[in-house]
Design a protein around this motif. Structure first.
Motif, PDB file in Angstrom:
ATOM      1  N   VAL A   1      70.379  36.243  28.646  1.00 20.03           N
ATOM      2  CA  VAL A   1      69.994  37.304  29.583  1.00 20.03           C
ATOM      3  C   VAL A   1      70.783  38.584  29.310  1.00 20.03           C
ATOM      4  O   VAL A   1      70.225  39.687  29.293  1.00 20.03           O
ATOM      5  CB  VAL A   1      70.191  36.829  31.028  1.00 20.03           C
ATOM      6  N   ILE A   2      72.097  38.444  29.069  1.00 17.36           N
ATOM      7  CA  ILE A   2      72.925  39.619  28.777  1.00 17.36           C
ATOM      8  C   ILE A   2      72.477  40.291  27.483  1.00 17.36           C
ATOM      9  O   ILE A   2      72.414  41.526  27.382  1.00 17.36           O
ATOM     10  CB  ILE A   2      74.414  39.209  28.698  1.00 17.36           C
ATOM     11  N   PHE A   3      72.139  39.505  26.483  1.00 20.51           N
ATOM     12  CA  PHE A   3      71.677  40.064  25.201  1.00 20.51           C
ATOM     13  C   PHE A   3      70.392  40.869  25.387  1.00 20.51           C
ATOM     14  O   PHE A   3      70.248  41.972  24.853  1.00 20.51           O
ATOM     15  CB  PHE A   3      71.461  38.928  24.201  1.00 20.51           C
ATOM     16  N   VAL A   4      69.464  40.315  26.150  1.00 16.11           N
ATOM     17  CA  VAL A   4      68.190  41.016  26.375  1.00 16.11           C
ATOM     18  C   VAL A   4      68.422  42.316  27.137  1.00 16.11           C
ATOM     19  O   VAL A   4      67.811  43.356  26.832  1.00 16.11           O
ATOM     20  CB  VAL A   4      67.215  40.096  27.139  1.00 16.11           C
ATOM     21  N   ILE A   5      69.320  42.298  28.131  1.00 11.89           N
ATOM     22  CA  ILE A   5      69.599  43.500  28.919  1.00 11.89           C
ATOM     23  C   ILE A   5      70.230  44.586  28.054  1.00 11.89           C
ATOM     24  O   ILE A   5      69.862  45.764  28.126  1.00 11.89           O
ATOM     25  CB  ILE A   5      70.488  43.157  30.123  1.00 11.89           C
TER      26      ILE A   5
ATOM     27  N   GLY B   1      67.243  46.597  27.466  1.00  9.49           N
ATOM     28  CA  GLY B   1      67.269  47.045  28.856  1.00  9.49           C
ATOM     29  C   GLY B   1      66.687  48.417  29.066  1.00  9.49           C
ATOM     30  O   GLY B   1      65.866  48.642  29.968  1.00  9.49           O
ATOM     31  N   ASN B   2      67.062  49.382  28.208  1.00  9.64           N
ATOM     32  CA  ASN B   2      66.574  50.752  28.364  1.00  9.64           C
ATOM     33  C   ASN B   2      65.066  50.830  28.172  1.00  9.64           C
ATOM     34  O   ASN B   2      64.364  51.524  28.913  1.00  9.64           O
ATOM     35  CB  ASN B   2      67.283  51.653  27.357  1.00  9.64           C
ATOM     36  N   ALA B   3      64.552  50.091  27.177  1.00  9.89           N
ATOM     37  CA  ALA B   3      63.113  50.101  26.935  1.00  9.89           C
ATOM     38  C   ALA B   3      62.355  49.464  28.099  1.00  9.89           C
ATOM     39  O   ALA B   3      61.279  49.935  28.491  1.00  9.89           O
ATOM     40  CB  ALA B   3      62.803  49.366  25.636  1.00  9.89           C
ATOM     41  N   ILE B   4      62.919  48.409  28.659  1.00  9.99           N
ATOM     42  CA  ILE B   4      62.266  47.745  29.781  1.00  9.99           C
ATOM     43  C   ILE B   4      62.232  48.655  31.004  1.00  9.99           C
ATOM     44  O   ILE B   4      61.209  48.775  31.702  1.00  9.99           O
ATOM     45  CB  ILE B   4      62.983  46.417  30.108  1.00  9.99           C
ATOM     46  N   ILE B   5      63.333  49.351  31.269  1.00  9.99           N
ATOM     47  CA  ILE B   5      63.397  50.261  32.422  1.00  9.99           C
ATOM     48  C   ILE B   5      62.392  51.398  32.263  1.00  9.99           C
ATOM     49  O   ILE B   5      61.681  51.768  33.202  1.00  9.99           O
ATOM     50  CB  ILE B   5      64.833  50.796  32.591  1.00  9.99           C
ATOM     51  N   ASN B   6      62.315  51.972  31.054  1.00  9.36           N
ATOM     52  CA  ASN B   6      61.362  53.062  30.818  1.00  9.36           C
ATOM     53  C   ASN B   6      59.927  52.579  30.961  1.00  9.36           C
ATOM     54  O   ASN B   6      59.056  53.307  31.460  1.00  9.36           O
ATOM     55  CB  ASN B   6      61.586  53.652  29.431  1.00  9.36           C
ATOM     56  N   ALA B   7      59.660  51.345  30.507  1.00  8.34           N
ATOM     57  CA  ALA B   7      58.309  50.807  30.631  1.00  8.34           C
ATOM     58  C   ALA B   7      57.926  50.611  32.094  1.00  8.34           C
ATOM     59  O   ALA B   7      56.803  50.912  32.503  1.00  8.34           O
ATOM     60  CB  ALA B   7      58.206  49.490  29.865  1.00  8.34           C
TER      61      ALA B   7
END
Length: 216
Positions: free
Chosen positions: A72-76, A80-86
């Protein structure tokens, strides 16, 4: 019955009768049915028996949940930035950029040159200009010939056209003729310039500075 022991050797054991207390325990998680992640002691239920002691079950539980937390930490960290922007793009159709005006005009930076159309030719020290630079600050040209004026390097005066502002100046002090030189055939003179047009609109403070420099 042929069996494979823990050290990799293969042997046979005799199982008397049809009902034997011996059972096969599959300890390889990859060969267990389904997908078990994180690896927990509960996966023993799929292997027809339990082979872990209490201390082993505790260690497997710790390592299993730790591996999930690490994933989970690795994915964040990585995505993380790409997921937040999406996610933001789904609920917000506008992205606001925060910029700060540095209060530095283009004309205040002397190291920046303008795009002046020119042609580089081998054997010549400076490029040939391909536009009228009368209304362009000489600092934007990017070079200066100490012995000749810019007109000597300008190609527009080699192709006169109707309505031309002036002819070529031979020296910096010459003003040039306000009309184009006569040609042998009037039909050979184009009615419009064939070269690019470049305009420079300096700020008011730069215009005042230029006038004071010329008057001084």
């Amino acid at each position: 019955v042929p069996v494979q022991f823990w050290n990799g050797t293969v042997g046979e054991i005799d199982v008397p009768g049809t009902h034997s207390p011996a059972i096969f325990c599959q300890q390889n998680y990859i060969k267990l049915p389904g997908f078990d992640f994180p690896a927990l002691p509960s996966a023993q239920n799929k292997s027809s028996g339990e082979w872990m002691s209490d201390s082993q079950a505790l260690l497997v539980t710790i390592f299993g949940w730790t591996s999930l937390a690490a994933l989970v930490i690795f994915v964040i960290v990585v995505f993380g930035n790409a997921i937040i922007n999406a996610v933001r793009s789904i609920f917000s159709g506008e992205v606001k950029e925060h910029v700060v005006d540095q209060k530095i005009d283009f004309s205040a930076v002397h190291e920046i040159f303008g795009y002046i159309p020119s042609v580089k030719a081998a054997g010549f020290l400076f490029p040939f200009l391909a536009t009228d630079v009368d209304d362009v600050d000489s600092d934007l040209i990017g070079w200066h010939d100490p012995h000749r004026s810019y007109d000597e390097w300008n190609l527009i005066y080699d192709v006169p056209y109707e309505g031309m502002r002036r002819t070529r100046r031979r020296h910096d002090r010459d003003q040039g003729s306000p009309t184009a030189p006569p040609v042998s055939s009037p039909q050979s003179v184009p009615k419009h310039p064939i070269f690019s047009l470049v305009k420079h609109y300096p700020p008011e403070w730069a215009q005042k500075k230029s006038k004071s420099t010329k008057s001084g």
